[in-house]
Design a protein around this motif. Structure first.
Motif, PDB file in Angstrom:
ATOM      1  N   UNK A  46      79.588 108.512   4.504  1.00 32.23           N
ATOM      2  CA  UNK A  46      79.408 107.507   3.440  1.00 32.23           C
ATOM      3  C   UNK A  46      78.788 106.235   4.009  1.00 32.23           C
ATOM      4  N   UNK A  47      77.895 105.632   3.243  1.00 32.84           N
ATOM      5  CA  UNK A  47      77.273 104.382   3.698  1.00 32.84           C
ATOM      6  C   UNK A  47      76.834 103.587   2.468  1.00 32.84           C
ATOM      7  N   UNK A  48      76.655 102.290   2.643  1.00 28.62           N
ATOM      8  CA  UNK A  48      76.195 101.487   1.512  1.00 28.62           C
ATOM      9  C   UNK A  48      74.780 101.923   1.102  1.00 28.62           C
ATOM     10  N   UNK A  49      74.013 102.434   2.050  1.00 27.89           N
ATOM     11  CA  UNK A  49      72.678 102.919   1.700  1.00 27.89           C
ATOM     12  C   UNK A  49      72.796 104.078   0.698  1.00 27.89           C
ATOM     13  N   UNK A  50      73.737 104.987   0.983  1.00 31.69           N
ATOM     14  CA  UNK A  50      73.930 106.113   0.058  1.00 31.69           C
ATOM     15  C   UNK A  50      74.435 105.615  -1.302  1.00 31.69           C
ATOM     16  N   UNK A  51      75.315 104.619  -1.265  1.00 28.30           N
ATOM     17  CA  UNK A  51      75.844 104.092  -2.536  1.00 28.30           C
ATOM     18  C   UNK A  51      74.718 103.468  -3.366  1.00 28.30           C
ATOM     19  N   UNK A  52      73.829 102.736  -2.707  1.00 26.06           N
ATOM     20  CA  UNK A  52      72.703 102.125  -3.433  1.00 26.06           C
ATOM     21  C   UNK A  52      71.763 103.204  -3.973  1.00 26.06           C
ATOM     22  N   UNK A  53      71.587 104.273  -3.170  1.00 22.12           N
ATOM     23  CA  UNK A  53      70.743 105.386  -3.656  1.00 22.12           C
ATOM     24  C   UNK A  53      71.357 106.006  -4.902  1.00 22.12           C
ATOM     25  N   UNK A  54      72.673 106.136  -4.881  1.00 18.06           N
ATOM     26  CA  UNK A  54      73.361 106.743  -6.031  1.00 18.06           C
ATOM     27  C   UNK A  54      73.144 105.907  -7.295  1.00 18.06           C
ATOM     28  N   UNK A  55      73.339 104.599  -7.181  1.00 18.98           N
ATOM     29  CA  UNK A  55      73.139 103.717  -8.338  1.00 18.98           C
ATOM     30  C   UNK A  55      71.696 103.832  -8.828  1.00 18.98           C
TER      31      UNK A  55
END
Ligand SMILES: C[S@@+](CC[C@H](N)C(=O)[O-])C[C@H]1O[C@@H](n2cnc3c(N)ncnc32)[C@H](O)[C@@H]1O
Length: 422
Positions: free
Chosen positions: A337-346
């Motif tokens: 998990x990473x903030x990069x993945x979270x931003x990609x998800x959004x």
């Protein structure tokens, strides 16, 4: 982050969808294949119980003497028809349920306080027709649809209405028997409401089971008195399906109301859509579900090849969303998990038009930022998740309050600094 079941739509009788997607679920208990076979043999007398009704006022708050089945062993009770013709300024409501649950209905605010609905803008009267943000019109290939009569923004209320008919979601009566009682429920409604009901969409087109046919095509699930009921909201019934809908609904059992809000800007004259199907199923799965349950083929943007974008591209985006959500849900030491993945998800939710379901993406982002010790990122996304959860589950939803708590005190949440880097 699933909604409590009581807030799920049932696009009539398919609990599988309700659990999985927080979305449309028309299941099959009411009008199963075997019941239909039985129906062909038995037929059904839609009005035989009718002569039992009276117009005395001894049954307050009900307008007629309840018309009841025999004692049903499977339920440990009877089922009866309860009608209040005066409900919400003569709009009326009919309920087919047990006597005990009928008492619970009668104790709800809309029955206790006649102004509770109008003071909240619920069931706006026909006098306000010019102010209404919606109108209905034929939509090619989709029957009737609902359209915006002015431009709308995310969060704008579109509809808030009570049902005409509610039916205990039993699986005990035969289809003809159930039809007989539901027909009484319908016949006892004010004539204008009954006519609107009978004009709603059907699936089977079989007149002898028309009341259940309308339920099958239009009902949402609502839990009252600990029991799931199917509810037909005639105005909301005109909203067609899209896999990337521009509106989202929730049900308020306490107010007996179905609310719909815009989830992205909607232009004047644009069709208002909600989702009947789980948004994260692949194209073929969604189509199979919509075809088998509602007998239509979806032609929405996520279901059609447009420009350079193929259906495979659309499915790939859905698969990427599922994979990212899985990765962001891993809390062990080997989590990627990473903030990069979270931003990609959004970004993917927005790109795919899944604005109605953004609480999931924002929620993952809030926890991911919090897990790497970014209170700022956590607060930003917890606020967005709370807003999105309120559009999907209602203002008092537990999920929304949980995001409120994280927004106010990210460090007090168990996810704070739970992952070292990200
Ligand atoms: C709840 S009703 C929606 C309103 C309906 N079109 C009407 O005329 O009242 C559900 C039915 O509308 C039709 N429908 C809904 N969404 C559709 C879509 N995206 N494409 C084609 N037909 C659709 C199907 O016939 C479905 O069984």
């Amino acid at each position: 982050q699933e909604a409590p079941l009581s807030l799920e739509k049932s696009s009539i009788f398919d609990s599988d969808i309700a659990v999985e997607a927080g979305s449309g679920t028309y299941g099959d208990e009411f009008l199963s294949g075997s019941d239909q076979a039985e129906l062909a043999i038995e037929g059904g007398d839609a009005t035989s119980s009718h002569d039992q009704r009276t117009t005395t006022t001894d049954h307050s708050p009900w307008s007629y003497k309840p018309v009841c089945t025999d004692y049903l062993d499977e339920l440990g009770d009877q089922l009866c028809v309860y009608t209040d013709t005066t409900f919400s300024n003569g709009r009326g409501i009919s309920i087919f349920t047990t006597p005990q649950i009928a008492q619970e209905f009668a104790s709800l605010l809309p029955f206790q306080d006649p102004s509770a609905l109008s003071s909240r803008g619920i069931n706006p009267g026909s006098g306000n027709v010019d102010n209404m943000p919606w109108y209905t019109a034929p939509i090619p290939g989709k029957g009737v649809g609902m359209l915006a009569s002015r431009s709308l923004q995310r969060g704008d209320l579109i509809t808030a209405y009570t049902p005409y008919l509610l039916a205990h979601m039993e699986n005990v009566l035969s289809t003809p028997e159930r039809e007989r009682f539901l027909r009484v429920a319908l016949d006892q409604l004010p004539a204008a409401s009954r006519d609107v009901y009978l004009g709603l969409a059907k699936i089977y087109g079989e007149p002898s089971v028309v009341v259940q046919d309308v339920v099958k095509a239009n009902a949402f699930e609502m839990q009252i008195g600990g029991q799931m009921h199917l509810a037909v909201f005639p105005e909301a019934s005109r909203m067609n399906h899209a896999c990337a809908p521009n509106a989202q609904y929730f049900l308020s059992p306490g107010l007996l109301t179905h609310f719909v809000h815009a989830v992205r800007p909607i232009a004047r004259g644009e069709e208002v859509t909600i989702s009947y199907a789980p948004p994260l199923r692949l194209h073929a799965d969604r189509q199979a579900y919509l075809q088998s349950t509602f007998q239509f083929t979806c032609t929405c943007a996520r279901c059609t090849h447009s420009g350079d974008r193929t259906l495979e591209d659309a499915d790939k985006a859905t698969e990427d969303i599922i994979a990212l959500q899985w990765a962001l849900s891993q809390w062990g030491s080997n989590s990627t998990a990473s903030v990069k993945k979270a931003e990609m998800l959004v970004g993917l939710y927005r790109q795919e038009g899944l604005d109605a379901f953004l609480d999931d993406a924002y929620g993952h982002a809030a926890l991911t930022y919090n897990a790497v010790g970014s209170a700022r990122g956590a607060k930003k996304y917890a606020k967005l998740a709370a807003e999105a959860a309120r559009l999907k589950y209602g203002p008092d939803a537990e999920a929304a309050m949980e995001w409120d708590r994280i927004m106010k005190d990210p460090m007090g949440h168990s996810s704070w600094r739970r992952r070292k880097t990200g």
